[in-house]
Design a protein around this motif. Sequence first.
Motif, PDB file in Angstrom:
ATOM      1  N   ASN A 181      10.219   0.250   2.344  1.00  0.00           N
ATOM      2  CA  ASN A 181       9.643  -0.968   2.479  1.00  0.00           C
ATOM      3  C   ASN A 181       8.269  -0.984   1.951  1.00  0.00           C
ATOM      4  O   ASN A 181       7.777  -2.171   2.081  1.00  0.00           O
ATOM      5  CB  ASN A 181       9.709  -1.384   3.969  1.00  0.00           C
ATOM      6  N   TYR A 182       7.626   0.260   1.839  1.00  0.00           N
ATOM      7  CA  TYR A 182       6.322   0.277   1.524  1.00  0.00           C
ATOM      8  C   TYR A 182       6.036   0.877   0.439  1.00  0.00           C
ATOM      9  O   TYR A 182       6.381   2.106   0.277  1.00  0.00           O
ATOM     10  CB  TYR A 182       5.421   0.874   2.559  1.00  0.00           C
ATOM     11  N   LYS A 183       5.379   0.376  -0.707  1.00  0.00           N
ATOM     12  CA  LYS A 183       5.542   0.826  -2.020  1.00  0.00           C
ATOM     13  C   LYS A 183       4.444   1.985  -2.090  1.00  0.00           C
ATOM     14  O   LYS A 183       4.461   3.079  -2.661  1.00  0.00           O
ATOM     15  CB  LYS A 183       5.575  -0.170  -3.161  1.00  0.00           C
ATOM     16  N   TYR A 241       0.647   3.761  -0.296  1.00  0.00           N
ATOM     17  CA  TYR A 241       0.287   4.266   1.115  1.00  0.00           C
ATOM     18  C   TYR A 241      -0.449   3.368   1.906  1.00  0.00           C
ATOM     19  O   TYR A 241      -0.089   3.628   3.228  1.00  0.00           O
ATOM     20  CB  TYR A 241      -0.600   5.752   0.849  1.00  0.00           C
ATOM     21  N   GLU A 299      -0.125   0.384   2.262  1.00  0.00           N
ATOM     22  CA  GLU A 299       0.513  -1.027   2.760  1.00  0.00           C
ATOM     23  C   GLU A 299       1.149  -0.400   4.080  1.00  0.00           C
ATOM     24  O   GLU A 299       1.449  -1.186   4.893  1.00  0.00           O
ATOM     25  CB  GLU A 299       1.823  -1.240   1.978  1.00  0.00           C
ATOM     26  N   ILE A 300       1.088   0.781   4.360  1.00  0.00           N
ATOM     27  CA  ILE A 300       1.989   1.351   5.693  1.00  0.00           C
ATOM     28  C   ILE A 300       1.143   1.039   6.817  1.00  0.00           C
ATOM     29  O   ILE A 300      -0.133   1.528   6.779  1.00  0.00           O
ATOM     30  CB  ILE A 300       2.276   2.870   5.437  1.00  0.00           C
ATOM     31  N   LYS A 325       1.952   5.318   9.723  1.00  0.00           N
ATOM     32  CA  LYS A 325       1.359   6.388   8.883  1.00  0.00           C
ATOM     33  C   LYS A 325       1.436   7.773   9.753  1.00  0.00           C
ATOM     34  O   LYS A 325       1.726   8.768   9.229  1.00  0.00           O
ATOM     35  CB  LYS A 325      -0.088   6.094   8.487  1.00  0.00           C
ATOM     36  N   ASN A 352       6.782   5.064  -4.891  1.00  0.00           N
ATOM     37  CA  ASN A 352       6.801   4.892  -3.485  1.00  0.00           C
ATOM     38  C   ASN A 352       6.115   6.311  -2.998  1.00  0.00           C
ATOM     39  O   ASN A 352       6.404   7.198  -3.025  1.00  0.00           O
ATOM     40  CB  ASN A 352       8.219   5.101  -3.131  1.00  0.00           C
ATOM     41  N   THR A 378      -5.395   1.894  -4.459  1.00  0.00           N
ATOM     42  CA  THR A 378      -4.366   2.968  -3.910  1.00  0.00           C
ATOM     43  C   THR A 378      -4.765   3.964  -4.754  1.00  0.00           C
ATOM     44  O   THR A 378      -4.112   4.944  -4.757  1.00  0.00           O
ATOM     45  CB  THR A 378      -3.093   2.462  -4.204  1.00  0.00           C
TER      46      THR A 378
END
Length: 684
Positions: free
Chosen positions: A415-417, A419, A421-422, A427, A487, A548
């Motif tokens: 669901n999270y491309k 890091y 976005e998590i 995390k 990912n 990122t």
Amino acid sequence: MAEPIQLSRYIESFVDSSRSPTQQAASLEAIASLLKNNQLTIETLVREMEGYLTTVDNIIRARGILLLGEVLVRLASKPLGDATIHSLIGFFTDRLADWRALRGALVGCLALMRRKSSGGMVSGSDAKAVAESYLQNLQVQSLGQYERKLSFELMECLLERYPNAVASLGDTLIYGICESVDGEKDPHCLMLTFHIIEVLSRLFPDPSDALAGFAHELFEILGCYFPIHFTHQKDEDMTIKRDDLARALMLAFSSTPLFEPYAIPLLLEKLSSSLPSAKVSANELFLLFEANHNLHILAIGVSLKMSSLLNVKYACLQLDSLRYLTDCTMKYGADRMAKHIEAIWSSLKEAIFSSLESVLLFTPESLEGPDLPKNEIAAEALSLLQKLIVQNTKLFLDLIVVDEDINMIFNTISNYKNYHEIPLERKQRLNAVGRIIFTTAKASQVSCNRVFECFFSRLVDILGLSARNSSEQPYFDESILISKRCNHGALYLSIEILSACRDMIASSETILAATSHTDETWKYLLQSFSPALTMGFCSAFICSSEGTHDAATYIGVKGLLILATFPGGYSLISKTVFEKILVTFVSIINEEYSKRLSWKLALKALGEIGSFIERYHESEKEPSYMDIVVEKILSLAFVGDFGIPFPLRLEALSDIGTSGRSYMLKVVQGLEEAIYANLYEVYV
């Protein structure tokens, strides 16, 4: 020979309670000196002291017996005949019933019991008589602190030096020890009582021995002290620290498997006392204070202080519980621990999930090895997890691979491309799952195979990798990159699994045996997917953006570094791919020096690869490293290269040179040539 009159004066000076401690000590040393220098015999001394040893005056008798005992302490190395020792130990054994003169009797017994064989020792039968008198006459907990300490020292000496003699007392011995240690509070005495129980357990190792009937009672006594709360501040207690008491108690806990039914549930119960509960208590206290507006400021200070104290208390409790569990697990054995596996896994998982850092650190230093948790609770929990997996491999692996929390991470990671976005909580759980998977895979070949079968195949699916894409085509062609290879969560977990495999085989014994494990599942899968993984890690560089960049660069560099440093017959990549990895890192050194983190990570990775080649004597890889890395880095020494700032060039030369002896020689030779060439250009 000593003059009788002078000897009488010495005796009288010590026995007379009105004399100063200095005078008494001087008289004691004078008598001991006479005996050591053979100017006086022990038999003569006893005859001279007969009146003092048998008088009905309690004070004089106590001082006389203490004098004889203290003299024997100072004669520990002086040879004494068997008859003399038998007579003396018999006297002191009888005096254990004389509570007014007990200190002297204990001192005398200890002095004789501690003697070495070269100077004459107490016989086994006499030692048994001492133990019987001790158990019959001493009510230890009714004594003063010093006498209790002497009593425990005497019992400790009996158990350690005369085990066969006292073991025959069986139930009487164990019951007497239970009575004597129950309720003890003094730190010095507790150190002795914990050790006494530890030694007692070794004395009766068989589950059918006398100790079995007292295991519950003994552990009830021990369990009251866990966890250790040590708040004494008196000067005489400063020699005993909390850690000393905690370790002594831990050794007593783990001293016999008979304690398992009581110790493990207690430790698991204490471990479940988590930090969040401490925070709730502090917050409740804050709300009570806040109700009064005038105390609002005070409330903040009190609340923060209480929260801090409670957090420290609960953290210490968790840490002690984990350490005790580790020690007990190893000593109780797999069979006894099997029934507790589910409860232990649940508690361990919660400790790891709640104590690990919520974010990963993308620093050059963490490239050196696994990113070890800085939190002691997490480190202890992971260490225990590895031991348990080794001890009960199948039972523990069955729990891990079906665990809902672990599988939730694998199910939602796509669901999270990237890091960033998590969510923060996710995390932390990702970090925890990564450490659990690393620890599990590293534990053994069997556990490594199971991890690959259950988790690695899911990761390559998430990343869109397949064995069909594993032909070693140039992986810099962006057209073949699949977006989901970027990912970060899946790449991070892949790195943890790869790191575990590499660390598992990174020992000389395993490397030498590499050819005998060609059928290992993990090796087959890694070799099948390593080119595609290489492509995936490279895609992290290409897919990175400004927000990122740190995570993407770190993941890409660390993944390629691990693939390049599998030792011996386990090498996963071809020479061509290995060289492309080197070229990738060198390109970053030459072209991305303005991106400080990328540059530092690439340089650190090149240094690690160089050290790896030298440490494991990777002769096939050394020429490639020398040509691609060392030669290129050496070219930075020439002043004509104005692209990279001079301090960075020096740093690169230093790091590559210090990664191996042969590289250092090459760098030194190259620097000499550069210096001469530059000087020539300046002066010609």
